[in-house]
Scaffold this active site. Structure first.
Site, PDB file in Angstrom:
ATOM      1  N   SER A  54      18.054  34.860  24.047  1.00  0.00           N
ATOM      2  CA  SER A  54      18.772  34.625  25.303  1.00  0.00           C
ATOM      3  C   SER A  54      19.753  35.756  25.550  1.00  0.00           C
ATOM      4  O   SER A  54      20.594  36.047  24.706  1.00  0.00           O
ATOM      5  CB  SER A  54      19.532  33.295  25.274  1.00  0.00           C
ATOM      6  OG  SER A  54      20.252  33.140  26.480  1.00  0.00           O
ATOM      7  N   VAL A  59      24.391  38.858  19.959  1.00  0.00           N
ATOM      8  CA  VAL A  59      23.460  39.848  19.415  1.00  0.00           C
ATOM      9  C   VAL A  59      22.475  40.303  20.492  1.00  0.00           C
ATOM     10  O   VAL A  59      22.160  41.487  20.596  1.00  0.00           O
ATOM     11  CB  VAL A  59      22.732  39.308  18.169  1.00  0.00           C
ATOM     12  CG1 VAL A  59      21.692  40.299  17.664  1.00  0.00           C
ATOM     13  CG2 VAL A  59      23.732  39.002  17.056  1.00  0.00           C
ATOM     14  N   CYS A  60      22.034  39.367  21.320  1.00  0.00           N
ATOM     15  CA  CYS A  60      21.089  39.711  22.391  1.00  0.00           C
ATOM     16  C   CYS A  60      21.725  40.673  23.392  1.00  0.00           C
ATOM     17  O   CYS A  60      21.082  41.624  23.847  1.00  0.00           O
ATOM     18  CB  CYS A  60      20.599  38.455  23.103  1.00  0.00           C
ATOM     19  SG  CYS A  60      19.708  37.319  22.022  1.00  0.00           S
ATOM     20  N   GLU A  61      22.982  40.416  23.738  1.00  0.00           N
ATOM     21  CA  GLU A  61      23.711  41.321  24.639  1.00  0.00           C
ATOM     22  C   GLU A  61      23.799  42.711  24.033  1.00  0.00           C
ATOM     23  O   GLU A  61      23.534  43.709  24.700  1.00  0.00           O
ATOM     24  CB  GLU A  61      25.129  40.804  24.882  1.00  0.00           C
ATOM     25  CG  GLU A  61      25.219  39.614  25.783  1.00  0.00           C
ATOM     26  CD  GLU A  61      26.662  39.163  26.012  1.00  0.00           C
ATOM     27  OE1 GLU A  61      27.602  39.832  25.522  1.00  0.00           O
ATOM     28  OE2 GLU A  61      26.837  38.152  26.696  1.00  0.00           O
ATOM     29  N   THR A  64      20.398  44.482  24.013  1.00  0.00           N
ATOM     30  CA  THR A  64      20.004  44.927  25.349  1.00  0.00           C
ATOM     31  C   THR A  64      20.844  46.121  25.795  1.00  0.00           C
ATOM     32  O   THR A  64      20.308  47.083  26.355  1.00  0.00           O
ATOM     33  CB  THR A  64      20.089  43.757  26.342  1.00  0.00           C
ATOM     34  OG1 THR A  64      19.278  42.680  25.838  1.00  0.00           O
ATOM     35  CG2 THR A  64      19.596  44.155  27.720  1.00  0.00           C
TER      36      THR A  64
END
Length: 166
Positions: A54, A59-61, A64
């Site tokens: 998500s 971590v995803c932020e 990305t």
């Protein structure tokens, strides 16, 4: 199949694990404007496909943002970030964060990407953190199924594979 955990708990990945040297499986996901996007749409380019559970998590932020920064330095490489977030949420997040060098794609509709690349987490209906590099002839040249979904991938290995791919 890859052994993957989420917060230390084993999860079940749907689909088949892909391997280096295999033809990249086809998929259909949604762009931020709800148009369909397929692997075929970027034919002739190297694709670095960054998969995140998500986009709105730490971590995803970071993943990305890192690939967005690196995308500006990669020649003939299209960077795609795939998650099951709704296209509207991806669009809002990218606008707020200044993400302009990669394309976010949503697999929320039918998990086409997740199932075809073996990263759909059955228990959570999220995608397992992973990285795939597909060369311009649609062959998989790099695969990383991150063993613990809440940890970072090997950015350097993925970027090196993307730079070397033709």
């Amino acid at each position: 199949m890859a052994n993957v955990t989420f917060k230390g708990n084993p999860v079940t990945l749907l689909g088949n694990e892909v391997k280096v040297g295999e033809k990249a499986p086809a998929f259909t996901v949604l762009a931020n404007d709800l148009s369909e996007v397929t692997l075929e749409d970027s034919k002739g380019k190297v694709r670095l496909i960054s998969v995140v559970p998500s986009i709105d998590t730490g971590v995803c932020e970071q993943q990305t943002r890192r690939f967005n920064e690196e995308a500006a330095t990669l020649d003939n490489v299209q960077v795609l970030t795939v998650s099951v977030d709704l296209p509207f949420a991806q669009k809002r997040w990218c606008a707020a964060e200044g993400i302009e060098n990669l394309q976010t794609l949503s697999d929320h509709r039918d998990l086409s990407f997740g199932k075809n690349y073996g990263v759909a987490i059955e228990e959570l209906r999220l995608l397992a953190r992973s990285i795939f590099v597909v060369d311009s002839s649609d062959t998989i040249v790099h695969v990383e199924y991150v063993p613990e979904v809440t940890t970072h991938p090997d950015y350097d290995a993925a970027l090196e594979a993307a730079r070397k791919a033709k």
